[in-house]
Design an enzyme around this catalytic site. Sequence first.
Site, PDB file in Angstrom:
ATOM      1  N   GLU A 165       0.812  -1.295   0.028  1.00  5.26           N
ATOM      2  CA  GLU A 165      -0.126  -0.131   0.077  1.00  5.26           C
ATOM      3  C   GLU A 165       0.794   1.521  -0.092  1.00  5.26           C
ATOM      4  O   GLU A 165       1.875   1.353   0.598  1.00  5.26           O
ATOM      5  CB  GLU A 165      -0.931  -0.127   1.284  1.00  5.26           C
ATOM      6  CG  GLU A 165      -0.311   0.046   2.463  1.00  5.26           C
ATOM      7  CD  GLU A 165      -1.519  -0.155   3.594  1.00  5.26           C
ATOM      8  OE1 GLU A 165      -1.540  -1.240   3.935  1.00  5.26           O
ATOM      9  OE2 GLU A 165      -1.761   0.770   4.252  1.00  5.26           O
ATOM     10  N   CYS A 211       3.527   8.447   0.829  1.00  2.00           N
ATOM     11  CA  CYS A 211       4.236   7.528   1.653  1.00  2.00           C
ATOM     12  C   CYS A 211       4.225   6.088   0.793  1.00  2.00           C
ATOM     13  O   CYS A 211       3.305   5.621   0.472  1.00  2.00           O
ATOM     14  CB  CYS A 211       3.631   7.366   2.882  1.00  2.00           C
ATOM     15  SG  CYS A 211       3.936   6.090   3.938  1.00  2.00           S
ATOM     16  N   CYS A 271       7.167  -6.825   7.155  1.00  2.00           N
ATOM     17  CA  CYS A 271       8.205  -6.563   7.773  1.00  2.00           C
ATOM     18  C   CYS A 271       8.431  -7.547   8.708  1.00  2.00           C
ATOM     19  O   CYS A 271       7.805  -8.289   9.343  1.00  2.00           O
ATOM     20  CB  CYS A 271       7.957  -5.141   8.312  1.00  2.00           C
ATOM     21  SG  CYS A 271       9.424  -4.152   9.288  1.00  2.00           S
ATOM     22  N   CYS A 328       7.428  -4.629  15.347  1.00  2.00           N
ATOM     23  CA  CYS A 328       6.969  -3.561  16.360  1.00  2.00           C
ATOM     24  C   CYS A 328       5.498  -3.709  16.701  1.00  2.00           C
ATOM     25  O   CYS A 328       4.636  -4.070  15.966  1.00  2.00           O
ATOM     26  CB  CYS A 328       7.173  -2.080  15.618  1.00  2.00           C
ATOM     27  SG  CYS A 328       8.568  -1.683  15.012  1.00  2.00           S
ATOM     28  N   CYS A 371       2.212  -2.323  15.234  1.00  2.00           N
ATOM     29  CA  CYS A 371       2.344  -2.127  13.535  1.00  2.00           C
ATOM     30  C   CYS A 371       1.679  -3.493  13.006  1.00  2.00           C
ATOM     31  O   CYS A 371       2.075  -4.316  13.211  1.00  2.00           O
ATOM     32  CB  CYS A 371       3.626  -1.795  13.160  1.00  2.00           C
ATOM     33  SG  CYS A 371       3.692  -2.018  11.446  1.00  2.00           S
ATOM     34  N   GLY A 413       7.450  -2.151   5.859  1.00  2.00           N
ATOM     35  CA  GLY A 413       8.760  -2.455   5.870  1.00  2.00           C
ATOM     36  C   GLY A 413       9.637  -1.653   6.349  1.00  2.00           C
ATOM     37  O   GLY A 413       9.447  -0.394   6.589  1.00  2.00           O
ATOM     38  N   SER A 437      12.380   6.516   6.984  1.00  2.00           N
ATOM     39  CA  SER A 437      11.998   6.254   8.483  1.00  2.00           C
ATOM     40  C   SER A 437      12.391   4.934   8.755  1.00  2.00           C
ATOM     41  O   SER A 437      12.064   4.109   7.982  1.00  2.00           O
ATOM     42  CB  SER A 437      10.632   6.510   8.476  1.00  2.00           C
ATOM     43  OG  SER A 437      10.294   5.898   9.736  1.00  2.00           O
ATOM     44  N   SER A 468      12.004   5.949  14.532  1.00  2.00           N
ATOM     45  CA  SER A 468      10.804   5.726  15.269  1.00  2.00           C
ATOM     46  C   SER A 468      11.375   5.607  16.753  1.00  2.00           C
ATOM     47  O   SER A 468      12.112   4.292  16.984  1.00  2.00           O
ATOM     48  CB  SER A 468      10.329   4.597  15.158  1.00  2.00           C
ATOM     49  OG  SER A 468       9.640   4.560  13.561  1.00  2.00           O
ATOM     50  N   LEU A 469      11.111   6.461  17.619  1.00  2.00           N
ATOM     51  CA  LEU A 469      11.839   6.190  19.192  1.00  2.00           C
ATOM     52  C   LEU A 469      10.739   5.577  19.985  1.00  2.00           C
ATOM     53  O   LEU A 469      11.060   4.592  20.427  1.00  2.00           O
ATOM     54  CB  LEU A 469      12.110   7.571  19.582  1.00  2.00           C
ATOM     55  CG  LEU A 469      12.866   7.802  20.852  1.00  2.00           C
ATOM     56  CD1 LEU A 469      14.385   7.185  20.731  1.00  2.00           C
ATOM     57  CD2 LEU A 469      12.907   9.054  21.355  1.00  2.00           C
ATOM     58  N   HIS A 470       9.474   6.207  20.181  1.00  2.00           N
ATOM     59  CA  HIS A 470       8.594   5.527  21.085  1.00  2.00           C
ATOM     60  C   HIS A 470       8.905   5.629  22.393  1.00  2.00           C
ATOM     61  O   HIS A 470       7.652   5.238  23.323  1.00  2.00           O
ATOM     62  CB  HIS A 470       8.007   4.340  20.276  1.00  2.00           C
ATOM     63  CG  HIS A 470       7.674   4.323  18.717  1.00  2.00           C
ATOM     64  ND1 HIS A 470       7.049   5.633  18.440  1.00  2.00           N
ATOM     65  CD2 HIS A 470       7.871   3.688  17.992  1.00  2.00           C
ATOM     66  CE1 HIS A 470       7.206   5.394  16.880  1.00  2.00           C
ATOM     67  NE2 HIS A 470       7.492   4.256  16.515  1.00  2.00           N
ATOM     68  N   ASN A 513      -2.433   5.293  16.494  1.00  2.00           N
ATOM     69  CA  ASN A 513      -3.660   4.956  15.730  1.00  2.00           C
ATOM     70  C   ASN A 513      -4.204   3.399  16.224  1.00  2.00           C
ATOM     71  O   ASN A 513      -3.252   2.494  15.680  1.00  2.00           O
ATOM     72  CB  ASN A 513      -3.156   4.956  14.569  1.00  2.00           C
ATOM     73  CG  ASN A 513      -4.207   5.519  13.483  1.00  2.00           C
ATOM     74  OD1 ASN A 513      -5.568   5.450  13.973  1.00  2.00           O
ATOM     75  ND2 ASN A 513      -4.014   6.011  12.113  1.00  2.00           N
ATOM     76  N   CYS A 519       0.327   1.968   8.975  1.00  2.00           N
ATOM     77  CA  CYS A 519       1.119   1.397   7.817  1.00  2.00           C
ATOM     78  C   CYS A 519       0.500  -0.074   8.066  1.00  2.00           C
ATOM     79  O   CYS A 519       0.517  -0.616   9.151  1.00  2.00           O
ATOM     80  CB  CYS A 519       2.517   1.598   8.036  1.00  2.00           C
ATOM     81  SG  CYS A 519       3.410   0.781   9.032  1.00  2.00           S
TER      82      CYS A 519
HETATM   83  S1  SF4 Z   1       6.764   0.110  12.268  1.00  2.00           S
HETATM   84 FE1  SF4 Z   1       7.935  -0.016  10.649  1.00  2.00          FE
HETATM   85  S2  SF4 Z   1       9.965  -1.257  11.021  1.00  2.00           S
HETATM   86 FE2  SF4 Z   1       8.301  -1.406  12.861  1.00  2.00          FE
HETATM   87  S3  SF4 Z   1       7.136  -3.479  12.178  1.00  2.00           S
HETATM   88 FE3  SF4 Z   1       5.986  -1.680  11.175  1.00  2.00          FE
HETATM   89  S4  SF4 Z   1       6.836  -1.352   9.112  1.00  2.00           S
HETATM   90 FE4  SF4 Z   1       8.322  -2.600  10.433  1.00  2.00          FE
END
Ligand code: SF4
Length: 343
Positions: A90, A103, A110, A114, A117, A157, A189, A212-214, A288, A331
């Site tokens: 996508e 984007c 992936c 995370c 995600c 990804g 990113s 991506s810190l989080h 989200n 994503c």
């Molecule tokens: S946030 Fe990015 S790096 Fe983390 S699992 Fe999702 S796609 Fe992969």
Amino acid sequence: MELNSMKINEIKELMEELGEKAYRAEQIFRFIHQHNGRDIAELKQIPLDLRGKLKENYFISDMKIFKKFSSEQDSTVKFLYLLDDGNIIESVVMKYEHGYSLCISTQVGCRMGCSFCASTKEGLVRNLTAGELLNQLYLAEEDLNIRISNIVLMGSGEPLDNLCNVDRFFDIINHDKGRNISLRNITLSTCGVVPGIYELAAKDIPITLSISLHSPFDEKRAEIMPIAKRYKLGELLKALKYYSEKTGRRITFEYTLIENENDREEDVREMARLMKGMLCHVNLIPLNPIKEYNKGRPEKKGVLSFQRKLLEFGIPTTIRREMGSDISASCGQLRRSFIEHNK
Ligand code: SF4
């Protein structure tokens, strides 16, 4: 071999091997990257016998728009693309004051895991080729009849897990005989693949690096992002400082705000300590929610207060504008819901 993943110099070398003039390479490159050519048979600028020779071993990879979702709240459009091998990825087009931004995905699935995600729930299926990265742009532009000025590698990804193809993509997209998008208008990113950050720094290309810190704490970050078990924050920050000094570019930290997880006072203080003296910027993203991750997002006033505190520490901080929330969210969600419904 995939002709649309080849750099212009590689096509020149190929022409030499085939006993053809070097200028043919430019004709082929323009056909693909300026005129969205997808069939070698239609490459009428070059002689028939050269088309024949090319077709023996080369092809232009294609993809189809499988589904398209247009937001009723704003001008966000999400595309599901069907790849040649039946996989689905996508991309999202967003309209900003300065123009259109796209984007794109860099992998099918992936492997980074995370927790918030949707892209990672099925693991990594495969890397996307440079041609497939470019096709996401060409198809979106063609379908919407627009010119995209900014690209963000933030879809499904981990781009640094596919750096070879991503680097090739940068080279082709930036070429003046191709689409000629400035590298300064591209953001990559990453979840924090430290060796990839050094590799990128060595290439010295003026893209924006976004992390991506989080969470500013190793333990908490590792709960959200398994990559943090392999590369601790100390190591990550060292790599980022090196990157920023080497390239002179400002680092962006993406910070997904999760209620009662990483939106506390001590998170702000630790972030300020880690980022002190660093050329950086924080982008806050209220979570989200996805159904596989049972956490909430802070109220709007909590988000604003987190921002204000970081600003008081002198850290430039913005809140990401929410776009297209009525057409599914972060994503991988669209792709995943499609896979689930078709099992
Ligand atoms: S946030 Fe990015 S790096 Fe983390 S699992 Fe999702 S796609 Fe992969």
